[in-house]
Design an enzyme around this catalytic site. Structure first.
Site, PDB file in Angstrom:
ATOM      1  N   GLU B 435       5.199   7.954  -0.391  1.00 24.58           N
ATOM      2  CA  GLU B 435       3.960   8.592  -0.830  1.00 24.58           C
ATOM      3  C   GLU B 435       2.744   7.892  -0.246  1.00 24.58           C
ATOM      4  O   GLU B 435       1.694   7.846  -0.867  1.00 24.58           O
ATOM      5  CB  GLU B 435       3.874   8.559  -2.369  1.00 24.58           C
ATOM      6  N   GLY B 436       2.895   7.356   0.924  1.00 30.51           N
ATOM      7  CA  GLY B 436       1.803   6.600   1.533  1.00 30.51           C
ATOM      8  C   GLY B 436       2.013   5.134   1.242  1.00 30.51           C
ATOM      9  O   GLY B 436       1.953   4.745   0.087  1.00 30.51           O
TER      10      GLY B 436
END
Lengths: 254, 618
Positions: B435-436
């Site tokens: 998610e980053g």
């Protein structure tokens, strides 16, 4: 027959919670403690909904007696498949002294009012462990009762109930209208799925007061004191049977 | 007179550039005639965190702490009960981890419960939950990492594209089956050669000769649910002709059905944690994708991807908090029974410190997550991407550290597979990566804020350089004040203060910090100018400060509300903001007393004691 089944549901402290006695010994701590539907009541609701799904009955009505919060429990029954609910309003103070006799009077009155064909209850509630409400309700109505049911078969005009008794299983045939109480192995209750909870929002819960049903709530019982069970103490190992007998005599047990 | 005219025209220019900044920031270029007023014709600009970079506290955004209505709360509590029951009775996390598979009965149970369509609108068969309610259920699904990731990959990112950028036809066609779980979704962006550098994807979609469909070719990696997903949101490069007639390669988002043919999934990856979640490579070989399956605009895929990722991030806060609360319970049971040196573990200071750390982290994660969710639920679709990124970074690192500390309390036992701790630790590690990655998010947090501050400050600095005396005097005055230790009153404390009086100390610290931060940002910008983008270590420190500032804000806002409305155990919430504040203030203060106090409260009840931030008393 009306094809209507009344199911009683009780809001109790959740079975997984560690119970603690109030410092003044007047009862157990309920503030801020997790509550849920009595497990045997869940089984009762499940049985009624199953009957409706098999088209053996037409309507399932969930009933609960107590203060405002019991509506949550009725909503859970609605989410499991009950068609409508009845909330018998009892103030928090009166609820403390509400016992099986009062509840059975209420259920009897409602059964007559709703022209119920069957009343299905859990065999007992896990807080009171009384195991009386079903039996008392049947007596007040002069209806037959099928208690500790582990299998129920509804047929025209009567019910076949397989009961769990000390010696094993007993099968009886009783006429309807009748009162049944559900035991553990009757069925496995379904989860109230989230979509069903949302649909249940539209189902109606009627409010009724005990006075409307002509029921007096006064109880002849009074709780004097509540204590925790004594702490379990360590055991003692003995060498011989004589020692054992000696120790038992010492403790005044024999 | 002429000086005035110059100043006026400069103000006009600045106004125009600010206005242009506003419009351009939101990604679309909106041509505008010179205007004196700012019309709000597009989404609100970033909510709260951005202004911290200017040393400003945007009070209205975060005080009072967001609340949900009584009816919503009742409904939410009704939802929580069956989900908790299901996870307690029907989920064998140990087995899922060992077999590296979620049994199909468990998945079916989750689908029946309705957990596959939590945020899909009711009209398409979903539950239509708000971000706040989704976050609340996330606290429960987090109890099993593999299930949490499978659900999140399906709905927080997999089908989100349809929700936020899909046409009505696409929604009608795909959402109902996705909501019921009949179809499972996946989000396909990452490739072997492009992870953090998402814009560099090489998967291509070329228009067919007859122009009726695209042909998709390429391969994607690390795709959750990739082995069995029926519907995938795939990002590929398409050739676009821009305004000047130049051919460019831009990313486009596509809705791809496995049924289109040409899609193969690789073997499931053998992972350290979240082993029950399916992760694999997906290869596309001339997959025909109809034109109507483009999500959003052709060439607008990057923005769609970023919006999707931004919208799901905040829930990591509540997932982390849910897991922490469970761990506190488990660990407290052990610490209050195990004895060494004739004392219970819970009586030792270093053990108490661990509990205080876990509780504080859980408290902060909860506060931040629900604050962000509450902001996102406000009408007008505010852009909370900065806040969501902050929540993700804090929660992932906080969870990792706290799970490790919980394991430490159990010592050797914690290291064995007989207990859940080592599984939670392995499951948690991925939080800092997917998610980053936290590194990328720190850059994003720092740069987005500094870009915003930079535009506004550039105006001021230019003014000063051009000899606008008033501006120069103002700025000098500010610098003098801050160097003499002056403070700025933001209205959090005092007579009309927004923070409860018992938290006044912490509020003052927050105000101080924000003011200093604003000055620090100014100096950094002045010193580096545009080359700040390359100064990663400076940016990292900036990001760390703002994460702490947001944490302090969230904690103050939530505790203020709890105390004001008399939430159960609200008195237990007071030490936490003070603790959080002092730690983040980096002042050489001794926190031992409040650590002991927090630990005592938890160990006495053997559970996390604070009331849920969504609870109401009326």
């Amino acid at each position: 027959m009306s094809g209507r089944v009344l199911v009683g549901v009780k809001r109790v402290i959740d079975y997984a919670v560690k119970i603690r006695v109030k410092p003044d010994h007047s009862g157990v701590v309920t503030e801020g403690v997790k509550h849920s539907m009595n497990p045997f009541c869940e089984i009762a609701v499940e049985e009624a909904v199953k009957m409706k799904e098999k088209k053996l009955i037409k309507e399932v009505v969930a009933v609960s007696c107590g203060p405002q919060q019991v509506q949550e429990t009725i909503r859970t029954a609605l989410a499991m498949g009950a068609d409508r609910g009845i909330h018998v309003e009892v103030s928090a103070k009166e609820y403390e002294s509400l016992g099986p006799l009062q509840v059975s009077k209420i259920l009897a009155a409602l059964a007559k009012k709703e022209e119920a064909q069957l009343i299905i209850l859990g065999k007992q509630a896990i807080d009171g462990d009384c195991n009386q409400t079903g039996q008392m309700t049947a007596a007040l109505l002069d209806w037959p009762q099928g208690t500790f049911a582990s299998e129920v078969t509804l047929e025209a005009g009567h019910v076949k109930v397989v009961r769990e008794i000390d010696g094993g299983l007993e099968t009886i045939k009783i006429n309807t209208p009748a009162v049944l109480t559900a035991d553990l192995r009757l069925n496995t209750p379904r989860y109230a799925t989230l979509p069903n909870i949302m649909k249940a929002k539209k189902k109606k819960i009627a409010n009724v007061k005990p006075a409307d049903l002509g029921v007096e709530l006064a109880s002849k019982l009074q709780v004097l004191r509540v204590d925790e069970p004594p702490q379990r103490e360590a055991g003692v190992k003995v060498e011989s049977v004589d020692d054992l007998v000696g120790k038992l005599k010492e403790a005044g047990r024999i | 007179m002429s000086l005035n005219r110059i100043i006026n025209s400069k103000s006009f220019d600045i106004g125009k550039s600010l206005l242009a900044f506003n419009l351009r920031y939101n990604g679309k270029f909106v041509p505008h005639p010179p205007q004196y007023r700012c019309f709000r014709t597009q989404a609100r600009s970033l909510a709260y965190a951005k202004d911290l970079f200017l040393g400003q506290i945007n009070k209205a955004e975060v005080f009072p702490y967001p609340e949900i209505g009584n009816e919503e709360l009742e409904e939410l509590n009704q939802f929580v009960a069956p989900v908790e029951k299901f996870f307690n009775e029907n989920v064998d996390s140990k087995k899922i981890d060992e077999d590296a598979k979620i049994p199909s009965e468990t998945l079916d149970g989750l689908k029946e419960l309705g957990l596959f369509g939590m945020q899909v609108p009711e009209e398409y068969g979903g539950l239509g939950l708000s971000n706040t309610m989704y976050a609340r259920l996330g606290e429960i699904t987090a109890l099993d990492g593999s299930i949490a990731v499978t659900l999140a990959a399906h709905q927080a990112i997999g089908l989100k594209g349809i929700l936020i950028a899909g046409t009505d036809a696409q929604k009608e066609k795909y959402l109902p089956k996705l909501a019921s779980g009949e179809h499972v979704a996946a989000f396909c962006l990452t490739e072997p050669g492009s992870g953090s550098d998402a814009a560099s994807v090489t998967t291509r979609a070329t228009l067919s000769e007859d122009g009726t469909h695209y042909l998709l070719n390429g391969s994607k990696m690390w795709i959750s649910n990739g082995g069995f997903a029926d519907i995938m949101t795939v990002f590929a490069k398409t050739e676009v002709v821009d305004q000047e007639g130049v051919k460019k390669d831009k990313m486009t988002a596509f809705l791809v059905e496995r049924a289109f043919g040409g899609i193969t999934s690789g073997l499931a990856e053998d992972k350290m944690g979240i082993r029950g979640s399916n992760t694999c490579e997906v290869v596309y070989d001339n997959v025909p994708v109809p034109l109507e399956n483009v999500i959003g605009e052709v060439g607008g895929g990057f923005k769609v991807a970023m919006n999707i990722l931004n919208s799901g991030r905040f829930s990591m806060g509540s997932s982390g908090a849910g897991m922490m609360k469970k761990l506190i319970e488990m660990t407290a049971e052990y610490a209050t029974t195990r004895k060494q040196f004739n004392k219970k573990l819970s009586e030792f200071g270093m053990i108490q410190e661990k509990f205080a750390l876990m509780a504080t982290n859980a408290f902060v994660m909860e506060s931040m997550a629900y604050l962000t969710a509450g902001m996102m639920d406000r009408p007008g679709v505010p852009d909370c991407s900065l806040e969501a990124a902050i929540v993700k970074v804090f929660s992932s690192e906080g969870s990792w550290i706290c799970v490790s500390e919980a394991l430490q309390v159990l010592g050797g036992l914690g290291f064995t597979k007989n207990y859940a701790y080592e599984r939670y630790l392995r499951d948690c590690r991925i939080l800092l990566i997917f998610e980053g990655t936290n590194e990328i998010l720190r850059m994003y947090i720092a740069l987005t804020g500094m870009q915003y501050a930079g535009k506004i400050l550039t105006g001021k600095i230019k003014e000063m350089k051009r000899g606008n005396l008033g501006m120069a005097v103002g700025m000098m005055g500010q610098k003098l004040r801050s160097s003499f230790g002056g403070t700025k009153d933001f209205g959090l404390t005092g007579k009309d203060g927004l923070v409860h009086p018992s938290l006044a100390d912490s509020a003052l610290k927050l105000e101080q910090n924000v003011y200093l931060f604003g000055s620090a940002v100014e100096s950094v910008l002045y010193r580096y100018g545009k080359s700040i983008v390359d100064e990663q270590l400076v940016l990292k420190r900036v990001a760390d400060v703002i994460i702490n500032l947001f944490a302090m804000t969230a904690v103050l806002s939530r505790a203020s509300r709890s105390i004001s409305i008399g939430l159960r155990n609200h008195d237990h919430e007071v030490p936490t903001p003070a603790d959080t504040g002092t730690e983040m203030y980096h002042a050489p203060e001794n926190n031992d007393a409040s650590i002991k106090k927090i630990a005592e409260q938890i160990l006495e009840k053997r559970a996390y004691v604070c009331a849920h931030p969504l609870d109401r008393t009326f």
